[in-house]
Design a protein around this motif. Structure first.
Motif, PDB file in Angstrom:
ATOM      1  N   PHE A   1       0.827  -1.212   0.000  1.00 33.32           N
ATOM      2  CA  PHE A   1       0.000   0.000   0.000  1.00 33.32           C
ATOM      3  C   PHE A   1       0.858   1.258   0.000  1.00 33.32           C
ATOM      4  N   LEU A   2       1.945   1.256   0.787  1.00 38.17           N
ATOM      5  CA  LEU A   2       2.814   2.424   0.842  1.00 38.17           C
ATOM      6  C   LEU A   2       3.409   2.728  -0.533  1.00 38.17           C
ATOM      7  N   ILE A   3       3.809   1.699  -1.242  1.00 38.54           N
ATOM      8  CA  ILE A   3       4.434   1.908  -2.558  1.00 38.54           C
ATOM      9  C   ILE A   3       3.379   2.277  -3.596  1.00 38.54           C
ATOM     10  N   TYR A   4       2.252   1.578  -3.602  1.00 35.88           N
ATOM     11  CA  TYR A   4       1.256   1.778  -4.655  1.00 35.88           C
ATOM     12  C   TYR A   4       0.491   3.095  -4.470  1.00 35.88           C
ATOM     13  N   TYR A   5       0.090   3.362  -3.214  1.00 33.81           N
ATOM     14  CA  TYR A   5      -0.699   4.577  -2.963  1.00 33.81           C
ATOM     15  C   TYR A   5       0.160   5.747  -2.474  1.00 33.81           C
ATOM     16  N   GLY A   6       1.319   5.445  -1.861  1.00 35.45           N
ATOM     17  CA  GLY A   6       2.093   6.490  -1.218  1.00 35.45           C
ATOM     18  C   GLY A   6       3.064   7.228  -2.118  1.00 35.45           C
ATOM     19  N   LEU A   7       3.756   6.495  -3.020  1.00 31.54           N
ATOM     20  CA  LEU A   7       4.797   7.144  -3.810  1.00 31.54           C
ATOM     21  C   LEU A   7       4.231   8.203  -4.747  1.00 31.54           C
ATOM     22  N   GLY A   8       3.013   7.982  -5.205  1.00 32.36           N
ATOM     23  CA  GLY A   8       2.405   8.956  -6.111  1.00 32.36           C
ATOM     24  C   GLY A   8       2.085  10.292  -5.452  1.00 32.36           C
ATOM     25  N   GLN A   9       2.208  10.354  -4.122  1.00 28.37           N
ATOM     26  CA  GLN A   9       1.938  11.603  -3.413  1.00 28.37           C
ATOM     27  C   GLN A   9       3.056  12.630  -3.592  1.00 28.37           C
TER      28      GLN A   9
ATOM     29  N   GLY B   1       8.038  14.955  -6.918  1.00 23.63           N
ATOM     30  CA  GLY B   1       9.349  14.611  -7.464  1.00 23.63           C
ATOM     31  C   GLY B   1       9.352  13.244  -8.121  1.00 23.63           C
ATOM     32  N   ILE B   2       8.636  12.316  -7.515  1.00 23.93           N
ATOM     33  CA  ILE B   2       8.564  10.963  -8.101  1.00 23.93           C
ATOM     34  C   ILE B   2       7.678  10.962  -9.345  1.00 23.93           C
ATOM     35  N   ARG B   3       6.560  11.725  -9.289  1.00 27.51           N
ATOM     36  CA  ARG B   3       5.683  11.768 -10.471  1.00 27.51           C
ATOM     37  C   ARG B   3       6.390  12.398 -11.670  1.00 27.51           C
ATOM     38  N   GLY B   4       7.371  13.259 -11.418  1.00 33.83           N
ATOM     39  CA  GLY B   4       8.092  13.886 -12.521  1.00 33.83           C
ATOM     40  C   GLY B   4       9.370  13.186 -12.904  1.00 33.83           C
ATOM     41  N   SER B   5       9.685  12.079 -12.235  1.00 30.55           N
ATOM     42  CA  SER B   5      10.944  11.391 -12.497  1.00 30.55           C
ATOM     43  C   SER B   5      10.766  10.319 -13.560  1.00 30.55           C
ATOM     44  N   PHE B   6      11.898   9.751 -13.967  1.00 31.07           N
ATOM     45  CA  PHE B   6      11.866   8.669 -14.962  1.00 31.07           C
ATOM     46  C   PHE B   6      11.274   7.389 -14.381  1.00 31.07           C
ATOM     47  N   LEU B   7      11.129   7.336 -13.036  1.00 36.95           N
ATOM     48  CA  LEU B   7      10.574   6.132 -12.401  1.00 36.95           C
ATOM     49  C   LEU B   7       9.053   6.063 -12.491  1.00 36.95           C
ATOM     50  N   TRP B   8       8.415   7.201 -12.742  1.00 39.23           N
ATOM     51  CA  TRP B   8       6.956   7.233 -12.684  1.00 39.23           C
ATOM     52  C   TRP B   8       6.264   6.289 -13.681  1.00 39.23           C
ATOM     53  N   PRO B   9       6.774   6.153 -14.934  1.00 36.05           N
ATOM     54  CA  PRO B   9       6.113   5.194 -15.829  1.00 36.05           C
ATOM     55  C   PRO B   9       6.049   3.778 -15.267  1.00 36.05           C
ATOM     56  N   PHE B  10       7.006   3.434 -14.374  1.00 35.29           N
ATOM     57  CA  PHE B  10       6.988   2.107 -13.757  1.00 35.29           C
ATOM     58  C   PHE B  10       6.137   2.117 -12.483  1.00 35.29           C
ATOM     59  N   LEU B  11       6.331   3.134 -11.640  1.00 36.03           N
ATOM     60  CA  LEU B  11       5.682   3.140 -10.333  1.00 36.03           C
ATOM     61  C   LEU B  11       4.192   3.434 -10.411  1.00 36.03           C
ATOM     62  N   ARG B  12       3.692   3.891 -11.545  1.00 36.41           N
ATOM     63  CA  ARG B  12       2.242   4.087 -11.662  1.00 36.41           C
ATOM     64  C   ARG B  12       1.526   2.804 -12.092  1.00 36.41           C
ATOM     65  N   GLU B  13       2.328   1.778 -12.437  1.00 35.39           N
ATOM     66  CA  GLU B  13       1.745   0.497 -12.840  1.00 35.39           C
ATOM     67  C   GLU B  13       1.668  -0.435 -11.634  1.00 35.39           C
ATOM     68  N   PRO B  14       0.502  -1.042 -11.383  1.00 34.16           N
ATOM     69  CA  PRO B  14       0.396  -1.937 -10.218  1.00 34.16           C
ATOM     70  C   PRO B  14       1.339  -3.131 -10.293  1.00 34.16           C
ATOM     71  N   PHE B  15       1.630  -3.594 -11.505  1.00 38.49           N
ATOM     72  CA  PHE B  15       2.526  -4.754 -11.619  1.00 38.49           C
ATOM     73  C   PHE B  15       3.901  -4.434 -11.048  1.00 38.49           C
ATOM     74  N   TRP B  16       4.473  -3.276 -11.458  1.00 36.99           N
ATOM     75  CA  TRP B  16       5.822  -2.942 -10.990  1.00 36.99           C
ATOM     76  C   TRP B  16       5.816  -2.539  -9.526  1.00 36.99           C
ATOM     77  N   CYS B  17       4.713  -1.965  -9.040  1.00 37.68           N
ATOM     78  CA  CYS B  17       4.623  -1.679  -7.605  1.00 37.68           C
ATOM     79  C   CYS B  17       4.640  -2.979  -6.799  1.00 37.68           C
ATOM     80  N   ALA B  18       3.921  -3.990  -7.282  1.00 42.13           N
ATOM     81  CA  ALA B  18       3.921  -5.275  -6.593  1.00 42.13           C
ATOM     82  C   ALA B  18       5.301  -5.921  -6.644  1.00 42.13           C
ATOM     83  N   VAL B  19       5.946  -5.860  -7.810  1.00 39.76           N
ATOM     84  CA  VAL B  19       7.299  -6.427  -7.927  1.00 39.76           C
ATOM     85  C   VAL B  19       8.256  -5.718  -6.977  1.00 39.76           C
ATOM     86  N   LEU B  20       8.156  -4.384  -6.903  1.00 39.56           N
ATOM     87  CA  LEU B  20       9.043  -3.627  -6.024  1.00 39.56           C
ATOM     88  C   LEU B  20       8.823  -3.998  -4.559  1.00 39.56           C
ATOM     89  N   ALA B  21       7.569  -4.074  -4.141  1.00 36.37           N
ATOM     90  CA  ALA B  21       7.287  -4.406  -2.740  1.00 36.37           C
ATOM     91  C   ALA B  21       7.757  -5.825  -2.406  1.00 36.37           C
TER      92      ALA B  21
END
Length: 251
Positions: free
Chosen positions: A70-78, A81-101
């Motif tokens: 939940f912290l990664i999927y719902y929290g990082l988008g807050q 800086g993260i929404r404007g970074s190169f990581l956002w295309p990955f972190l906005r996808e539930p699959f990569w959030c689950a893989v990261l967690a």
């Protein structure tokens, strides 16, 4: 009990098995790559290395995996800086959030398993390698790490099985793996008992296959360790080894 529904649920839930396997394989592979340096940092006497590794392990082993997802999927988008970074295309996808967690969680447990395996290697073998003029890197690569993996394999097998079961938590962030498909089918049929029995059977079969694979690898490594001195190749890798210092992780 509706057996016709259970028979119909089998092929539908099996459609989620490839996604479950993707989550588990990616998480374990990346997590293992992170766990080795983390284990070495935990064994270091330097507080700059030991401190962050200890804090990382303490946090991810001390908080529920569901909270981490939940912290990664719902929290990082807050964070803008993260929404404007190169990581956002990955972190906005539930699959990569689950893989990261899952990756961060299993890396913490695996680092402790590897640390225990390294500590179980007899120090006399390291001293003998140093007397032969081996460098620290060569000693770790040829003496310590192979034996540590052998010592840690039973506990790591438990970690793999736990990761298979933990992958079901990815369903809470809309991923349609086995459990996600089961929840969708239950919403259509209102028959949770039959559907979850089928889902549980799929996880049980998958974990049974994994336990057989790890048992085969353990037997193979045990045969190699016993057979090596018969061929005059030197000291058996397991000779003088202390008790296994690893324990089954508890998520």
């Amino acid at each position: 009990m509706n057996t016709e529904l259970m028979a119909r649920a089998v092929p539908e839930l099996l459609l989620g098995l490839p996604l479950t396997l993707q989550l588990v394989v990616l998480s374990l592979a990346i997590g293992f790559a992170l766990a080795v340096p983390l284990a070495l940092m935990r064994l270091s006497h330097n507080p700059i290395l030991f401190g962050p590794a200890y804090a990382y392990s303490f946090f991810f082993r001390g908080t529920p995996l569901l909270v981490q997802i939940f912290l990664i999927y719902y929290g990082l988008g807050q964070f803008a800086g993260i929404r404007g970074s190169f990581l956002w295309p990955f972190l906005r996808e539930p699959f990569w959030c689950a893989v990261l967690a899952l990756t961060l969680n299993t890396a913490a447990y695996t680092s402790e398993i590897i640390r225990g395996g390294i500590q179980a290697v007899p120090h006399g073998q390291v001293e003998a390698a140093q007397a032969c003029g081996m460098s620290p890197v060569l000693i770790f690569r040829r003496i310590v790490f192979p034996q540590a993996i052998r010592q840690a394999l039973p506990a790591y097998g438990n970690e793999v099985i736990l990761m298979v079961k933990s992958s079901s938590l990815a369903s809470v962030i809309t991923l349609l793996e086995v459990t996600g498909l089961a929840r969708r089918l239950i919403a259509q049929t209102y028959a949770p008992l039959e559907v979850f029995i089928v889902a549980g059977a799929i996880y049980l079969l998958l974990n049974f296959i994994l336990t057989r694979i790890f048992a085969l690898i353990e037997r193979r490594l045990m045969v190699d360790a016993v057979a090596r001195p018969k061929g005059g190749a030197g000291t058996p890798a397991s000779a003088g080894a202390g008790p296994v210092a690893t324990a089954a992780p508890d998520h």
